[in-house]
Design a protein around this motif. Structure first.
Motif, PDB file in Angstrom:
ATOM      1  N   THR A 199      11.017  24.294  22.372  1.00 25.83           N
ATOM      2  CA  THR A 199      10.097  25.116  22.226  1.00 25.83           C
ATOM      3  C   THR A 199       8.614  25.066  22.607  1.00 25.83           C
ATOM      4  N   ASP A 200       7.674  25.603  22.703  1.00 26.03           N
ATOM      5  CA  ASP A 200       6.340  25.209  23.138  1.00 26.03           C
ATOM      6  C   ASP A 200       6.027  24.081  22.297  1.00 26.03           C
ATOM      7  N   ASP A 201       5.998  24.363  21.227  1.00 24.72           N
ATOM      8  CA  ASP A 201       5.478  23.207  20.223  1.00 24.72           C
ATOM      9  C   ASP A 201       6.262  21.915  20.103  1.00 24.72           C
ATOM     10  N   GLU A 202       7.598  21.845  20.541  1.00 23.30           N
ATOM     11  CA  GLU A 202       8.367  20.453  20.714  1.00 23.30           C
ATOM     12  C   GLU A 202       7.872  20.016  21.972  1.00 23.30           C
ATOM     13  N   ILE A 203       7.389  20.793  23.316  1.00 22.41           N
ATOM     14  CA  ILE A 203       6.963  20.181  24.347  1.00 22.41           C
ATOM     15  C   ILE A 203       5.560  20.006  24.254  1.00 22.41           C
ATOM     16  N   VAL A 204       5.013  20.452  23.657  1.00 18.63           N
ATOM     17  CA  VAL A 204       3.352  19.661  23.275  1.00 18.63           C
ATOM     18  C   VAL A 204       3.444  18.645  22.465  1.00 18.63           C
ATOM     19  N   ARG A 205       4.450  18.769  21.433  1.00 15.83           N
ATOM     20  CA  ARG A 205       4.436  17.272  20.699  1.00 15.83           C
ATOM     21  C   ARG A 205       5.041  16.344  21.484  1.00 15.83           C
ATOM     22  N   LEU A 206       5.826  16.239  22.213  1.00 16.83           N
ATOM     23  CA  LEU A 206       6.470  15.160  23.003  1.00 16.83           C
ATOM     24  C   LEU A 206       5.366  14.774  24.123  1.00 16.83           C
ATOM     25  N   ILE A 207       4.808  15.569  24.619  1.00 18.48           N
ATOM     26  CA  ILE A 207       3.581  15.438  25.470  1.00 18.48           C
ATOM     27  C   ILE A 207       2.615  14.348  24.757  1.00 18.48           C
TER      28      ILE A 207
ATOM     29  N   GLN B 136      15.883  15.978  27.097  1.00 16.29           N
ATOM     30  CA  GLN B 136      16.409  14.698  27.258  1.00 16.29           C
ATOM     31  C   GLN B 136      15.553  13.816  28.375  1.00 16.29           C
ATOM     32  N   VAL B 137      15.555  12.532  27.818  1.00 14.54           N
ATOM     33  CA  VAL B 137      14.764  11.510  28.713  1.00 14.54           C
ATOM     34  C   VAL B 137      15.655  11.235  29.832  1.00 14.54           C
ATOM     35  N   ARG B 138      15.082  11.239  30.960  1.00 11.01           N
ATOM     36  CA  ARG B 138      15.594  10.628  32.323  1.00 11.01           C
ATOM     37  C   ARG B 138      14.758   9.543  32.823  1.00 11.01           C
ATOM     38  N   THR B 139      15.434   8.361  32.895  1.00 12.47           N
ATOM     39  CA  THR B 139      14.875   7.296  33.532  1.00 12.47           C
ATOM     40  C   THR B 139      14.533   7.210  34.918  1.00 12.47           C
ATOM     41  N   CYS B 140      15.395   8.146  35.696  1.00 14.14           N
ATOM     42  CA  CYS B 140      15.544   8.375  37.378  1.00 14.14           C
ATOM     43  C   CYS B 140      15.942   9.599  37.612  1.00 14.14           C
ATOM     44  N   LEU B 141      15.567  10.232  38.849  1.00 18.54           N
ATOM     45  CA  LEU B 141      16.005  11.349  39.093  1.00 18.54           C
ATOM     46  C   LEU B 141      17.705  11.338  39.321  1.00 18.54           C
TER      47      LEU B 141
ATOM     48  N   ALA C  23      17.587  16.090  19.627  1.00 24.23           N
ATOM     49  CA  ALA C  23      17.968  15.902  18.423  1.00 24.23           C
ATOM     50  C   ALA C  23      17.034  15.167  17.244  1.00 24.23           C
ATOM     51  N   ALA C  24      16.326  14.522  17.809  1.00 27.62           N
ATOM     52  CA  ALA C  24      15.113  13.582  16.898  1.00 27.62           C
ATOM     53  C   ALA C  24      14.311  14.447  16.336  1.00 27.62           C
ATOM     54  N   LEU C  25      13.666  15.410  17.161  1.00 26.90           N
ATOM     55  CA  LEU C  25      12.580  16.351  16.780  1.00 26.90           C
ATOM     56  C   LEU C  25      13.185  17.321  15.782  1.00 26.90           C
ATOM     57  N   ARG C  26      14.378  17.778  16.018  1.00 28.82           N
ATOM     58  CA  ARG C  26      15.063  18.757  14.978  1.00 28.82           C
ATOM     59  C   ARG C  26      15.584  18.195  13.920  1.00 28.82           C
ATOM     60  N   SER C  27      15.463  16.904  13.623  1.00 31.18           N
ATOM     61  CA  SER C  27      16.054  16.254  12.563  1.00 31.18           C
ATOM     62  C   SER C  27      14.981  15.728  11.781  1.00 31.18           C
ATOM     63  N   ASP C  28      13.742  16.063  11.929  1.00 30.85           N
ATOM     64  CA  ASP C  28      12.385  15.701  11.449  1.00 30.85           C
ATOM     65  C   ASP C  28      12.070  14.558  11.541  1.00 30.85           C
ATOM     66  N   ALA C  29      12.401  13.778  12.419  1.00 32.89           N
ATOM     67  CA  ALA C  29      11.883  12.407  12.894  1.00 32.89           C
ATOM     68  C   ALA C  29      10.487  12.285  12.820  1.00 32.89           C
TER      69      ALA C  29
ATOM     70  N   VAL D 181      10.288   9.021  17.211  1.00 34.67           N
ATOM     71  CA  VAL D 181      10.566   9.542  18.555  1.00 34.67           C
ATOM     72  C   VAL D 181       9.827   8.579  19.578  1.00 34.67           C
ATOM     73  N   ALA D 182       8.755   7.954  19.455  1.00 31.31           N
ATOM     74  CA  ALA D 182       8.264   7.216  20.440  1.00 31.31           C
ATOM     75  C   ALA D 182       9.141   6.084  20.736  1.00 31.31           C
ATOM     76  N   GLU D 183       9.851   5.262  19.443  1.00 31.58           N
ATOM     77  CA  GLU D 183      10.553   4.334  19.647  1.00 31.58           C
ATOM     78  C   GLU D 183      12.199   4.580  20.377  1.00 31.58           C
ATOM     79  N   ILE D 184      12.494   5.701  20.142  1.00 30.67           N
ATOM     80  CA  ILE D 184      13.584   6.206  20.819  1.00 30.67           C
ATOM     81  C   ILE D 184      13.286   6.291  22.425  1.00 30.67           C
ATOM     82  N   TRP D 185      12.240   6.817  22.778  1.00 27.59           N
ATOM     83  CA  TRP D 185      11.653   6.927  24.011  1.00 27.59           C
ATOM     84  C   TRP D 185      11.678   5.467  24.820  1.00 27.59           C
TER      85      TRP D 185
END
Length: 329
Positions: free
Chosen positions: A44-52, A269-274, A284-290, A295-299
């Motif tokens: 969602t827009d909110d999830e994108i902004v939160r991750l950024i 999904q985090v991708r480390t390379c193209l 999944a972390a966002l939607r399980s109320d992490a 979230v930063a640690e997973i990243w």
């Protein structure tokens, strides 16, 4: 920080906002298109902004590039840009687009805080454009680029892919046109990210081919490694300056040692390379109320495992299952 075992630090975040596109470029997807992600799978827009926000405030990201698919198809794009421009510290923000929707959105995007755009344009010939993209939208792209320039989304960078037998003779004409219009041209080697998995190394137009063609009309002087830094494009000064042209040679001259990118797909999904074949799920972390720290640690753990290189030169290289439209450029 997003650091890996080779000491590289990711400060440049590429965010795919959608896997959908309104073109059907032959080097990206089949004519009939693809099975798009279902809306509930998209961030969602909110999830994108939160991750950024987490990336910028907690993980040291300083640049954000919005990609797709075609990011201008994302209904909430202007609002996302505006919210990210309000972050402290404020990241530099850019957009990679096919340009079709820029004429109507450039002014709003600039007002929201977008700094500049990259526009994909492979040919100056409308008939070749229609063959390459399977759409008759050449004029829309040109008008969109002009609108971006007039709105102050500069420098407008033009990304061009040369395909054998279609536009491989256009490199000098594209450069002359870009100089005249005040755009910054970068040629990109075709990469193995097409949905059809039809890419063949033997048939691609290489950086060497591109430079040889450009030198039939221009004098090119290497800009040098110090000026390049972690940028993917090698740049050459044209006819003594002030203009320059870039070549992104992901296949024949990989730049993995200096890579400073981390990537988010439209479904979180985090991708480390193209060219990575593995992803790490942040949705999944966002939607399980992490919490943000979790979230930063997973990243961070995902980026710690980043490989030394893309593996393109390895005989065992496997093209990613997900095409460019799903990954984000």
């Amino acid at each position: 920080m997003l650091i890996d075992t080779f000491g590289r630090v990711a400060t440049d975040l590429r965010v795919s906002l959608t896997d959908r596109c309104n073109l059907r470029c032959t080097y990206c997807m089949p004519e009939e298109g693809l099975q798009w992600l279902a809306k509930p799978d998209l961030l969602t827009d909110d999830e994108i902004v939160r991750l950024i926000r987490i990336a910028v405030t907690d993980l040291g990201v300083t640049e954000v590039r919005f990609t797709g698919g075609e990011p201008l198809l994302r209904p909430g794009l202007v609002g996302i840009v505006e919210r990210c421009a309000a972050l402290e510290p404020r990241p530099r923000m850019s957009l990679t687009t096919n340009g079709i929707g820029l004429k109507r959105t450039a002014t709003a995007l600039k007002a929201a805080g977008l700094d500049r755009v990259n526009v994909s344009l492979d040919t100056l010939r409308p008939d070749v454009f229609k063959t390459l993209t399977r759409r008759d939208r050449h004029r829309d792209v040109l008008d969109g680029m002009a609108a971006a320039r007039d709105a102050g989304l500069v420098p407008v960078k033009v990304n061009a892919v040369l395909m054998p037998g279609l536009n491989d003779d256009e490199a000098p004409d594209l450069l002359a046109w870009a100089i005249e219009e005040g755009y910054e041209l970068r040629f990109i080697e075709q990469m193995p990210l097409d949905a059809q998995h039809g890419w063949k190394r033997d048939g691609m137009i290489t950086a060497g081919d591109i430079l040889e063609s450009l030198r039939t009309r221009f004098t090119l002087t290497p800009e040098g490694a110090d000026e390049r830094g972690s940028a993917p494009a090698e740049r050459w000064v044209v006819d003594g300056g002030p203009h320059a042209v870039g070549v992104i040679a992901s296949v024949t001259r990989p730049f993995c040692r200096a890579c400073d990118r981390t990537r988010l797909t439209a479904d979180g999904q985090v991708r480390t390379c193209l060219f990575a074949t593995e992803e790490t799920d942040l949705r999944a972390a966002l939607r399980s109320d992490a919490g943000d720290a979790e979230v930063a640690e997973i990243w961070k753990k995902a980026m710690w495992g980043k490989k030394a290189g893309s593996g393109l030169d390895d005989p065992s290289f496997l093209q990613p299952d997900r095409p460019m439209s799903a990954i984000g450029g």
